[in-house]
Design an enzyme around this catalytic site. Structure first.
Site, PDB file in Angstrom:
ATOM      1  N   LYS A 165      99.363 -39.952 -52.352  1.00 33.91           N
ATOM      2  CA  LYS A 165      99.415 -39.193 -53.599  1.00 33.91           C
ATOM      3  C   LYS A 165     100.858 -38.746 -53.778  1.00 33.91           C
ATOM      4  CE  LYS A 165      96.824 -35.612 -56.070  1.00 33.91           C
ATOM      5  NZ  LYS A 165      95.690 -34.656 -55.955  1.00 33.91           N
ATOM      6  N   MET A 191      99.893 -34.895 -63.204  1.00 32.53           N
ATOM      7  CA  MET A 191     101.070 -34.539 -62.415  1.00 32.53           C
ATOM      8  C   MET A 191     101.356 -35.494 -61.269  1.00 32.53           C
ATOM      9  SD  MET A 191      99.581 -31.375 -60.125  1.00 32.53           S
ATOM     10  CE  MET A 191     100.730 -31.628 -58.777  1.00 32.53           C
ATOM     11  N   VAL A 195      98.429 -42.003 -57.618  1.00 32.62           N
ATOM     12  CA  VAL A 195      97.798 -42.313 -56.337  1.00 32.62           C
ATOM     13  C   VAL A 195      97.936 -43.815 -56.089  1.00 32.62           C
ATOM     14  CG1 VAL A 195      95.692 -42.188 -54.967  1.00 32.62           C
ATOM     15  CG2 VAL A 195      96.180 -40.405 -56.662  1.00 32.62           C
ATOM     16  N   ASP A 221      86.531 -28.179 -57.941  1.00 29.96           N
ATOM     17  CA  ASP A 221      86.365 -29.402 -58.726  1.00 29.96           C
ATOM     18  C   ASP A 221      85.443 -30.373 -57.987  1.00 29.96           C
ATOM     19  OD1 ASP A 221      86.692 -31.030 -60.938  1.00 29.96           O
ATOM     20  OD2 ASP A 221      88.508 -31.987 -60.179  1.00 29.96           O
ATOM     21  N   GLY A 227      95.244 -44.810 -59.167  1.00 27.85           N
ATOM     22  CA  GLY A 227      94.832 -43.642 -59.922  1.00 27.85           C
ATOM     23  C   GLY A 227      96.028 -42.888 -60.463  1.00 27.85           C
TER      24      GLY A 227
END
Length: 438
Positions: free
Chosen positions: A216, A198, A201, A308, A194
């Site tokens: 991450k 910024m 992953v 989120d 991923g």
């Protein structure tokens, strides 16, 4: 949360299976024959997941399930010639794991090409697996990326000779031909899974115990962008304080000379977004709703607002329990850290509350609105609002009527109305209140 339900076929008895195979192998699917796959594992939900993945990635697979808990281990008389591929899991009754059963198996009938599905990724090399009797080994964590279908095709077409990306040493894998894999002491990074504005992953392995983890990573050269770095540090601080089975587990966070990183739990069964795409029952939707509410209760207790919440941020473990993840835009109520500019809008438009869409302060009721949107989507398979632009979607959250559920789902309308109320005062005021109502 119960596993997704779908049609299931138990492994045929040997006497019946031979005749079935004769019919199947002569029936082409396009230009290719059906592939009869048998799954040997005690975990019913894992067998169901494999079936779903093969239906998506290898439609010509004819999948059979064998549960050693109910049928006992396959005996000497079991006719393995009925099947083209054996998927062997760790759960075999009376054995420490699938490999022990494979190593100690005493039967005259040879096995079909065998893929061993192990719990922890990268711990057993393909060469070692072949030495124990398996043709290949895959981590259960690799299944969602289509690797299983790829491995089956390679086995059948290459007569047992497989060249798969993960057979390369982990240290040599890179994201692109020119960009090296980040080096973080104590971890081996396997591949990029991923990427955001910024951070990146990665799927990797913790060197001490071989546990599959997710890292991450943010490059230190982004330090000039203070808001991004502060948000990255804030995310690590927020979730490191959480101790709930309904929230992602964090194992370590820190900085090297080149990178900041968060090492966190890996979820082998994917996310809620994938499950919605395949379709889930109303009963499973209610189970998910309740368990997500427990996760929100845990973070809200620490005055954390997710901001989120969406299906892609609700993850499933190997035993199908779920957890909230991705706290990259989360914040603490009454925070004075100043991570975001006043009036800034962060989040995903399809799941954004009216107040969040207008750049107003968002409290715990913001997450409950997002959960209402998700519940509607779980029930219907579609999002409540659609528009040609993100701004148009946000406008509908602010002004449009709360959507109506189809007639067969009307008994859940009251929950949707309360969760998606435009005025925060008219919603459930806390996750605990929602749980009590459920």
């Amino acid at each position: 949360v119960p596993p997704l339900r779908g049609p299931r076929r138990d492994a045929a008895e040997p006497s019946a299976g031979v005749a079935v195979r004769a019919a199947c192998v002569s029936a082409p699917s396009g230009n290719r024959h059906l592939v009869r796959v048998i799954i040997l594992d005690t975990d019913r939900s894992f067998r169901a997941l494999v079936r779903k993945l093969l239906a998506r990635d290898l439609p010509r697979a004819d999948v059979f399930e064998y549960d050693p808990d109910t049928r006992g281990r396959p005996g000497r008389e079991f006719d393995w010639s009925v099947y083209d591929v054996l998927l062997l899991g760790d759960g075999v009754s009376g054995a420490a794991n699938g490999l022990e059963w494979l190593r100690n198996r005493d039967a005259p009938n040879p096995l079909p090409p065998t893929i061993y599905l192990q719990e922890h990724g990268l711990a057993l090399s393909p060469g070692a697996a072949r030495g124990l009797g398996a043709d290949h080994v895959l981590s259960k964590s690799e299944l969602l990326a289509g690797r299983l279908a790829q491995c089956i095709e390679s086995l059948l077409e290459g007569n047992g000779s497989i060249t798969m990306p993960m057979e390369r040493p982990v240290d040599s894998v890179s994201v692109t031909g020119t960009e090296p894999m980040p080096q973080i002491e104590g971890y081996k990074l396997a591949n990029l899974i991923g990427e955001g504005a910024m951070s990146r992953v990665y799927l990797g392995e913790r060197e001490g115990d071989g546990m599959t983890i997710v890292l991450k990573v943010i490059a230190v050269d982004l330090v000039n962008n203070h808001a991004q770095v502060r948000r990255f540090v804030a995310e690590a601080e927020l979730i490191s304080e959480l101790d709930s089975p309904h929230v992602v587990r964090i194992y370590e966070q820190g900085f090297t000379d080149d990178f900041g990183f968060i090492a966190m739990e890996f979820f082998p069964r994917g996310d809620l977004k994938q499950r919605i795409e395949h379709g889930i029952t109303p009963a499973d939707a209610v189970h998910c709703l309740a368990n997500i509410a427990y996760g929100l209760e845990a973070i809200h207790r620490l005055t954390i607002v997710h901001r989120d919440l969406k299906p892609a941020n609700v993850m499933f473990r190997h035993n199908d329990t779920l957890a909230l993840a991705d706290f990259g835009v989360s914040t603490r109520l009454a925070s004075e850290r100043g991570v975001d500019r006043p009036g800034s809008i962060l989040g995903t438009p399809h799941y954004m509350s009216p107040e969040q869409g207008q750049g107003k302060p968002a409290d715990v009721r913001n997450d409950l609105y997002s959960l209402g949107v998700m519940f509607y989507e779980m029930l219907t398979g579609t999002k409540p609002f659609h528009a040609a632009s993100p701004a148009g979607i946000v406008s509908q959250h602010i002004h449009a009527e709360i959507p109506r559920l189809p007639r067969g789902l009307r008994r859940y309308q009251g929950l949707v109305d309360r969760l998606m109320a435009k005025n925060p005062e008219e919603r459930y005021q806390t996750a605990s209140e929602l749980i009590a109502a459920l």
